[in-house]
Design a protein around this motif. Structure first.
Motif, PDB file in Angstrom:
ATOM      1  N   TYR A 108      49.836  61.806 -47.778  1.00 19.98           N
ATOM      2  CA  TYR A 108      50.003  63.167 -47.255  1.00 19.98           C
ATOM      3  C   TYR A 108      49.296  64.120 -48.216  1.00 19.98           C
ATOM      4  N   PHE A 109      48.403  64.946 -47.689  1.00 21.27           N
ATOM      5  CA  PHE A 109      47.736  65.965 -48.487  1.00 21.27           C
ATOM      6  C   PHE A 109      48.094  67.326 -47.904  1.00 21.27           C
ATOM      7  N   PHE A 110      48.691  68.178 -48.705  1.00 22.48           N
ATOM      8  CA  PHE A 110      49.202  69.467 -48.252  1.00 22.48           C
ATOM      9  C   PHE A 110      48.350  70.611 -48.765  1.00 22.48           C
ATOM     10  N   THR A 111      48.103  71.577 -47.874  1.00 20.89           N
ATOM     11  CA  THR A 111      47.518  72.858 -48.277  1.00 20.89           C
ATOM     12  C   THR A 111      48.479  73.932 -47.779  1.00 20.89           C
ATOM     13  N   ASP A 112      48.164  75.177 -48.026  1.00 24.47           N
ATOM     14  CA  ASP A 112      49.008  76.255 -47.522  1.00 24.47           C
ATOM     15  C   ASP A 112      49.000  76.298 -45.996  1.00 24.47           C
ATOM     16  N   GLU A 113      47.939  75.787 -45.348  1.00 24.15           N
ATOM     17  CA  GLU A 113      47.796  75.868 -43.902  1.00 24.15           C
ATOM     18  C   GLU A 113      48.140  74.587 -43.152  1.00 24.15           C
ATOM     19  N   GLU A 114      48.019  73.414 -43.817  1.00 25.20           N
ATOM     20  CA  GLU A 114      48.184  72.180 -43.066  1.00 25.20           C
ATOM     21  C   GLU A 114      48.605  71.001 -43.938  1.00 25.20           C
ATOM     22  N   CYS A 115      48.855  69.886 -43.232  1.00 16.54           N
ATOM     23  CA  CYS A 115      49.114  68.592 -43.864  1.00 16.54           C
ATOM     24  C   CYS A 115      48.227  67.574 -43.160  1.00 16.54           C
ATOM     25  N   ILE A 116      47.481  66.809 -43.946  1.00 18.00           N
ATOM     26  CA  ILE A 116      46.652  65.731 -43.400  1.00 18.00           C
ATOM     27  C   ILE A 116      47.294  64.421 -43.838  1.00 18.00           C
ATOM     28  N   VAL A 117      47.641  63.581 -42.839  1.00 15.94           N
ATOM     29  CA  VAL A 117      48.273  62.293 -43.126  1.00 15.94           C
ATOM     30  C   VAL A 117      47.238  61.205 -42.874  1.00 15.94           C
ATOM     31  N   THR A 118      46.902  60.445 -43.916  1.00 17.20           N
ATOM     32  CA  THR A 118      45.960  59.342 -43.814  1.00 17.20           C
ATOM     33  C   THR A 118      46.757  58.039 -43.739  1.00 17.20           C
ATOM     34  N   LEU A 119      46.517  57.262 -42.677  1.00 19.75           N
ATOM     35  CA  LEU A 119      47.224  56.005 -42.452  1.00 19.75           C
ATOM     36  C   LEU A 119      46.330  54.838 -42.865  1.00 19.75           C
ATOM     37  N   THR A 120      46.862  53.925 -43.666  1.00 21.59           N
ATOM     38  CA  THR A 120      46.119  52.737 -44.080  1.00 21.59           C
ATOM     39  C   THR A 120      46.916  51.488 -43.715  1.00 21.59           C
ATOM     40  N   HIS A 121      46.207  50.377 -43.540  1.00 22.92           N
ATOM     41  CA  HIS A 121      46.831  49.106 -43.184  1.00 22.92           C
ATOM     42  C   HIS A 121      45.874  47.993 -43.600  1.00 22.92           C
ATOM     43  N   ASP A 122      46.434  46.866 -44.063  1.00 24.66           N
ATOM     44  CA  ASP A 122      45.608  45.727 -44.462  1.00 24.66           C
ATOM     45  C   ASP A 122      44.606  45.312 -43.392  1.00 24.66           C
ATOM     46  N   LYS A 123      44.989  45.397 -42.123  1.00 17.08           N
ATOM     47  CA  LYS A 123      44.144  44.906 -41.028  1.00 17.08           C
ATOM     48  C   LYS A 123      43.113  45.930 -40.557  1.00 17.08           C
ATOM     49  N   ALA A 124      43.231  47.164 -40.964  1.00 20.61           N
ATOM     50  CA  ALA A 124      42.315  48.217 -40.503  1.00 20.61           C
ATOM     51  C   ALA A 124      41.262  48.495 -41.571  1.00 20.61           C
ATOM     52  N   LYS A 125      39.998  48.343 -41.185  1.00 16.29           N
ATOM     53  CA  LYS A 125      38.912  48.597 -42.139  1.00 16.29           C
ATOM     54  C   LYS A 125      38.782  50.076 -42.470  1.00 16.29           C
ATOM     55  N   THR A 126      39.071  50.929 -41.484  1.00 16.15           N
ATOM     56  CA  THR A 126      38.948  52.368 -41.653  1.00 16.15           C
ATOM     57  C   THR A 126      40.311  53.017 -41.433  1.00 16.15           C
ATOM     58  N   PRO A 127      40.730  53.913 -42.301  1.00 19.93           N
ATOM     59  CA  PRO A 127      42.012  54.588 -42.097  1.00 19.93           C
ATOM     60  C   PRO A 127      41.959  55.557 -40.917  1.00 19.93           C
ATOM     61  N   ALA A 128      43.126  55.891 -40.423  1.00 22.87           N
ATOM     62  CA  ALA A 128      43.254  56.922 -39.395  1.00 22.87           C
ATOM     63  C   ALA A 128      43.795  58.183 -40.068  1.00 22.87           C
ATOM     64  N   LYS A 129      43.536  59.311 -39.457  1.00 21.37           N
ATOM     65  CA  LYS A 129      44.072  60.570 -39.978  1.00 21.37           C
ATOM     66  C   LYS A 129      44.757  61.323 -38.855  1.00 21.37           C
ATOM     67  N   ARG A 130      45.870  61.969 -39.225  1.00 23.20           N
ATOM     68  CA  ARG A 130      46.570  62.869 -38.305  1.00 23.20           C
ATOM     69  C   ARG A 130      46.634  64.228 -38.998  1.00 23.20           C
ATOM     70  N   TYR A 131      46.309  65.267 -38.255  1.00 27.00           N
ATOM     71  CA  TYR A 131      46.257  66.623 -38.795  1.00 27.00           C
ATOM     72  C   TYR A 131      47.414  67.442 -38.223  1.00 27.00           C
ATOM     73  N   PHE A 132      48.095  68.161 -39.110  1.00 28.23           N
ATOM     74  CA  PHE A 132      49.232  68.990 -38.742  1.00 28.23           C
ATOM     75  C   PHE A 132      49.052  70.389 -39.311  1.00 28.23           C
TER      76      PHE A 132
END
Length: 136
Positions: A108-132
């Motif tokens: 989770y990376f937080f700024t004053d305006e948002e939170c970006i959640v980066t999802l990682t998994h052993d089976k996934a070569k590239t992480p996913a991101k969710r923006y809030f």
């Protein structure tokens, strides 16, 4: 520095479908998750944190002690997780899926305006991101 506790409304995904294909999530649940726009609420009381994610489909709520292992129950798995605050703007959850032993995580990376959640998994070569966006 931004504050971690607050309410955050989801507004976009990045690499979400490819990530969940790699992880093995079936088509219909994957599409339902991609279409959901959850409200994430984070509260902190001392070293006890609650993360609540609410959408039309379901509400998930986990309360845990920072730095200590806890269990998260998902529809098809139980995950052992540990969440730590790295600094005033970052939080990391490291997890192991009980049924498979796969490692996964959320950053989770937080700024004053948002939170970006980066999802990682052993089976996934590239992480996913969710923006809030921060709403409170």
């Amino acid at each position: 520095m931004p504050s971690i506790p607050g309410k955050y409304q989801h507004y976009k995904n990045e690499n979400f479908d490819d990530y969940f294909i790699a992880v093995g999530v079936p088509y219909i649940p994957r599409k339902m998750m991609a279409m959901s726009s959850p409200l994430m609420e984070i509260t902190l009381d001392g070293d006890m944190m609650t993360i609540k994610s609410s959408s039309l489909m379901r509400t998930l709520e986990n309360t845990f002690k920072l730095g200590e292992e806890y269990e998260e129950r998902m529809p098809n798995a139980t995950i052992k997780s540990t969440t730590t605050i790295q600094n005033e703007s970052e939080m990391v959850t490291n997890s192991v899926i009980n049924e498979t032993g796969d490692k996964c995580g959320r950053h989770y990376f937080f700024t004053d305006e948002e939170c970006i959640v980066t999802l990682t998994h052993d089976k996934a070569k590239t992480p996913a991101k969710r923006y809030f966006r921060r709403v409170e």
